[in-house]
Design an enzyme around this catalytic site. Structure first.
Site, PDB file in Angstrom:
ATOM      1  N   ARG A 195       0.840  -1.211   0.000  1.00 31.35           N
ATOM      2  CA  ARG A 195       0.000   0.000   0.000  1.00 31.35           C
ATOM      3  C   ARG A 195       0.869   1.254   0.000  1.00 31.35           C
ATOM      4  O   ARG A 195       0.538   2.263  -0.612  1.00 31.35           O
ATOM      5  CB  ARG A 195      -0.929  -0.017   1.224  1.00 31.35           C
ATOM      6  CG  ARG A 195      -1.937  -1.173   1.185  1.00 31.35           C
ATOM      7  CD  ARG A 195      -2.726  -1.241   2.484  1.00 31.35           C
ATOM      8  NE  ARG A 195      -3.666  -2.349   2.498  1.00 31.35           N
ATOM      9  CZ  ARG A 195      -3.396  -3.581   2.937  1.00 31.35           C
ATOM     10  NH1 ARG A 195      -2.192  -3.881   3.376  1.00 31.35           N
ATOM     11  NH2 ARG A 195      -4.332  -4.515   2.934  1.00 31.35           N
TER      12      ARG A 195
ATOM     13  N   ASP B 183      -9.542  -5.269   8.162  1.00 28.56           N
ATOM     14  CA  ASP B 183      -8.585  -6.213   8.765  1.00 28.56           C
ATOM     15  C   ASP B 183      -9.237  -6.913   9.973  1.00 28.56           C
ATOM     16  O   ASP B 183      -9.049  -8.116  10.175  1.00 28.56           O
ATOM     17  CB  ASP B 183      -7.321  -5.471   9.230  1.00 28.56           C
ATOM     18  CG  ASP B 183      -6.819  -4.496   8.191  1.00 28.56           C
ATOM     19  OD1 ASP B 183      -5.726  -4.687   7.645  1.00 28.56           O
ATOM     20  OD2 ASP B 183      -7.555  -3.516   7.898  1.00 28.56           O
TER      21      ASP B 183
ATOM     22  N   ARG C 265     -11.533  -9.491   8.742  1.00 25.63           N
ATOM     23  CA  ARG C 265     -10.782 -10.675   8.284  1.00 25.63           C
ATOM     24  C   ARG C 265     -10.391 -11.522   9.489  1.00 25.63           C
ATOM     25  O   ARG C 265     -10.530 -12.751   9.474  1.00 25.63           O
ATOM     26  CB  ARG C 265      -9.535 -10.224   7.503  1.00 25.63           C
ATOM     27  CG  ARG C 265      -9.896  -9.687   6.126  1.00 25.63           C
ATOM     28  CD  ARG C 265      -8.731  -9.030   5.398  1.00 25.63           C
ATOM     29  NE  ARG C 265      -9.148  -8.624   4.058  1.00 25.63           N
ATOM     30  CZ  ARG C 265      -8.569  -7.669   3.344  1.00 25.63           C
ATOM     31  NH1 ARG C 265      -7.538  -6.991   3.830  1.00 25.63           N
ATOM     32  NH2 ARG C 265      -9.009  -7.372   2.137  1.00 25.63           N
TER      33      ARG C 265
ATOM     34  N   HIS D  41      -3.584   0.519   8.541  1.00 20.63           N
ATOM     35  CA  HIS D  41      -4.212  -0.393   7.573  1.00 20.63           C
ATOM     36  C   HIS D  41      -3.107  -0.700   6.571  1.00 20.63           C
ATOM     37  O   HIS D  41      -2.975  -0.055   5.540  1.00 20.63           O
ATOM     38  CB  HIS D  41      -5.419   0.259   6.889  1.00 20.63           C
ATOM     39  CG  HIS D  41      -5.918  -0.573   5.729  1.00 20.63           C
ATOM     40  ND1 HIS D  41      -6.403  -1.845   5.874  1.00 20.63           N
ATOM     41  CD2 HIS D  41      -5.966  -0.321   4.402  1.00 20.63           C
ATOM     42  CE1 HIS D  41      -6.734  -2.340   4.701  1.00 20.63           C
ATOM     43  NE2 HIS D  41      -6.466  -1.427   3.782  1.00 20.63           N
TER      44      HIS D  41
HETATM   45  P1  NAD Z   1      -9.267   1.271  -9.672  1.00 22.40           P
HETATM   46  O1  NAD Z   1      -8.020   1.530 -10.435  1.00 22.40           O
HETATM   47  O2  NAD Z   1     -10.136   0.149 -10.089  1.00 22.40           O
HETATM   48  O3  NAD Z   1     -10.157   2.595  -9.657  1.00 22.40           O
HETATM   49  C1  NAD Z   1      -9.653   3.856  -9.311  1.00 22.40           C
HETATM   50  C2  NAD Z   1     -10.599   4.892  -9.902  1.00 22.40           C
HETATM   51  O4  NAD Z   1     -10.174   6.184  -9.421  1.00 22.40           O
HETATM   52  C3  NAD Z   1     -10.580   4.948 -11.421  1.00 22.40           C
HETATM   53  O5  NAD Z   1     -11.892   4.824 -11.921  1.00 22.40           O
HETATM   54  C4  NAD Z   1      -9.974   6.321 -11.740  1.00 22.40           C
HETATM   55  O6  NAD Z   1     -10.502   6.890 -12.922  1.00 22.40           O
HETATM   56  C5  NAD Z   1     -10.371   7.103 -10.502  1.00 22.40           C
HETATM   57  N1  NAD Z   1      -9.527   8.284 -10.265  1.00 22.40           N
HETATM   58  C6  NAD Z   1      -8.184   8.337 -10.206  1.00 22.40           C
HETATM   59  N2  NAD Z   1      -7.783   9.599  -9.973  1.00 22.40           N
HETATM   60  C7  NAD Z   1      -8.887  10.359  -9.850  1.00 22.40           C
HETATM   61  C8  NAD Z   1      -9.124  11.734  -9.618  1.00 22.40           C
HETATM   62  N3  NAD Z   1      -8.119  12.597  -9.413  1.00 22.40           N
HETATM   63  N4  NAD Z   1     -10.406  12.160  -9.569  1.00 22.40           N
HETATM   64  C9  NAD Z   1     -11.439  11.303  -9.757  1.00 22.40           C
HETATM   65  N5  NAD Z   1     -11.282   9.990 -10.005  1.00 22.40           N
HETATM   66  C10 NAD Z   1     -10.015   9.521 -10.049  1.00 22.40           C
HETATM   67  O7  NAD Z   1      -8.827   1.102  -8.132  1.00 22.40           O
HETATM   68  P2  NAD Z   1      -9.675   0.365  -6.982  1.00 22.40           P
HETATM   69  O8  NAD Z   1      -9.340  -1.073  -6.967  1.00 22.40           O
HETATM   70  O9  NAD Z   1     -11.079   0.804  -7.101  1.00 22.40           O
HETATM   71  O10 NAD Z   1      -9.001   1.017  -5.672  1.00 22.40           O
HETATM   72  C11 NAD Z   1      -9.227   2.364  -5.326  1.00 22.40           C
HETATM   73  C12 NAD Z   1      -8.448   2.702  -4.047  1.00 22.40           C
HETATM   74  O11 NAD Z   1      -9.000   1.963  -2.940  1.00 22.40           O
HETATM   75  C13 NAD Z   1      -6.972   2.276  -4.114  1.00 22.40           C
HETATM   76  O12 NAD Z   1      -6.158   3.260  -3.519  1.00 22.40           O
HETATM   77  C14 NAD Z   1      -6.936   0.990  -3.313  1.00 22.40           C
HETATM   78  O13 NAD Z   1      -5.652   0.697  -2.799  1.00 22.40           O
HETATM   79  C15 NAD Z   1      -7.938   1.344  -2.220  1.00 22.40           C
HETATM   80  N6  NAD Z   1      -8.446   0.223  -1.433  1.00 22.40           N
HETATM   81  C16 NAD Z   1      -8.597   0.439  -0.114  1.00 22.40           C
HETATM   82  C17 NAD Z   1      -9.073  -0.563   0.703  1.00 22.40           C
HETATM   83  C18 NAD Z   1      -9.193  -0.288   2.187  1.00 22.40           C
HETATM   84  O14 NAD Z   1      -9.406  -1.215   2.984  1.00 22.40           O
HETATM   85  N7  NAD Z   1      -9.090   0.956   2.597  1.00 22.40           N
HETATM   86  C19 NAD Z   1      -9.418  -1.799   0.156  1.00 22.40           C
HETATM   87  C20 NAD Z   1      -9.296  -1.990  -1.216  1.00 22.40           C
HETATM   88  C21 NAD Z   1      -8.793  -0.958  -2.017  1.00 22.40           C
END
Ligand code: NAD
Length: 318
Positions: free
Chosen positions: A86, A148, A151, A175
């Site tokens: 991450r 987490d 899980r 996280h």
């Molecule tokens: P993804 O690549 O499928 O989607 C990301 C989206 O963000 C895309 O549609 C993109 O167009 C959009 N985007 C990027 N920059 C942008 C901006 N400046 N303005 C508007 N939209 C924008 O990624 P994902 O799998 O959906 O993951 C998204 C985030 O969530 C990642 O950082 C991932 O690590 C995080 N995540 C967090 C957890 C958690 O437990 N907190 C769990 C899973 C994923």
């Protein structure tokens, strides 16, 4: 209640479905910098509402469309590719948060809005969003170790043959890879874990606990290896957090918010009471010395990563 979701990739679109299914919101505004994706998501999800209850799902072309939202969920930004941590997303996603948050703040009521941060590295992104938004820390809430902890509870439930609903067991800190399992405070049905195991003829020796820790820490990596990204678990966590806020449930969730309980002005996950006003209180559970040390180490890692941004990026808010 109107909710906005920024970022409609794997996570944002699953979050939209899960939030719709709570039945607690009347409108969801969807924004992605890829407007075609936002429109397609709104269309598809809009069709699904015909099978549940009426929710207005709108794709918005600009941030004016999120006006009136009391909760804004940020799920935009790069996700982990197989083998990435991450923390590898730090600089790229700092730029995303720095781009998004001022636009959100120009269009919401700063006296009411709650920001829910999902983007990784989660805790640092909470710190950046809180600083830029100038909102009280209680209203900039990261999903933190909710996932987490879920899980952990799922693994324990299978191991000990008892419902996840009856297990109080927390993953605390980052996280991320430095998160720690707070075994000392874990309890099931009002009894501590050791007593539960004795009374139910279960066994949870140190070796098993180490294996469980490994599985919790590696869960995301395994899922990413198998399906490219994780989305269902986090969508469940966000919907639960939204429910807790809208209903003012005042449940205890391991969310991340900026405070000084472990290291000054650092966001990390602790058990916190969450209600309509955001984070209402933070608990410091029972911990043995190695757990306290691990939590402190985790907080320091988050703080160090946050400080790295200031040194390497131009777009960090001052
Ligand atoms: P993804 O690549 O499928 O989607 C990301 C989206 O963000 C895309 O549609 C993109 O167009 C959009 N985007 C990027 N920059 C942008 C901006 N400046 N303005 C508007 N939209 C924008 O990624 P994902 O799998 O959906 O993951 C998204 C985030 O969530 C990642 O950082 C991932 O690590 C995080 N995540 C967090 C957890 C958690 O437990 N907190 C769990 C899973 C994923």
């Amino acid at each position: 209640m109107k909710v906005a979701i920024i970022g409609l990739g794997s996570v944002g679109s699953a979050v939209a479905t899960a939030v719709k299914n709570t039945g607690l919101v009347h409108e969801i505004a969807l924004f992605d910098r890829d407007s075609i994706r936002a429109r397609a998501t709104a269309e598809d999800l809009g069709h699904a509402t015909a099978f549940s209850h009426d929710v207005k799902i709108t794709a918005v072309n600009n941030y004016r469309g999120i006006r009136g939202s009391e909760i804004v969920i940020i799920a935009a930004g790069a996700n982990q590719k197989p083998g990435q941590t991450r923390t590898d997303l730090l600089i790229a996603n700092n730029n995303v948060i720095c781009d998004i948050v001022p636009r959100i703040m120009a269009n919401v009521d700063s006296k009411k809005v709650k920001l829910i941060i999902v983007t990784n590295p989660l805790d640092v992104m909470v710190m950046v969003a809180q600083k830029i938004s100038k909102l009280p820390p209680a209203r900039v809430i990261g999903t933190g170790t909710m996932l987490d902890s879920a899980r952990l509870r799922t693994i324990l439930s299978r191991q000990l043959s008892v419902s996840t609903q009856s297990i109080n067991a927390y993953v605390l800190g980052e996280h991320g890879d430095s998160s720690m399992i707070n075994w000392s405070s874990a309890c099931i049905g009002g009894v501590d874990l050791g007593t539960f195991c004795r009374q139910t003829k279960n066994n949870l020796p140190t070796t098993t606990r180490k294996t469980i820790e490994h599985r919790v820490h590696n869960s995301a990596y395994e899922i990413i290896k198998g399906r490219g990204a994780t989305w269902d678990g986090i969508a469940g966590a966000v919907a639960d957090l939204v429910r807790c806020i809208i209903n003012d449930e005042q449940r205890i969730l391991t969310v991340s918010t900026v405070d000084g309980v472990i290291v000054k002005d650092t966001a990390l996950s602790m058990p916190r009471i969450v209600g309509n006003a955001g984070v209402l209180a933070t608990l410091t559970p029972k911990m043995d010395a190695p757990e306290s040390a691990a939590l402190r180490r985790s907080a320091k890692i988050i703080r160090k990563n946050y400080d790295t941004i200031g040194k390497t990026s131009n777009s960090m808010a001052n």
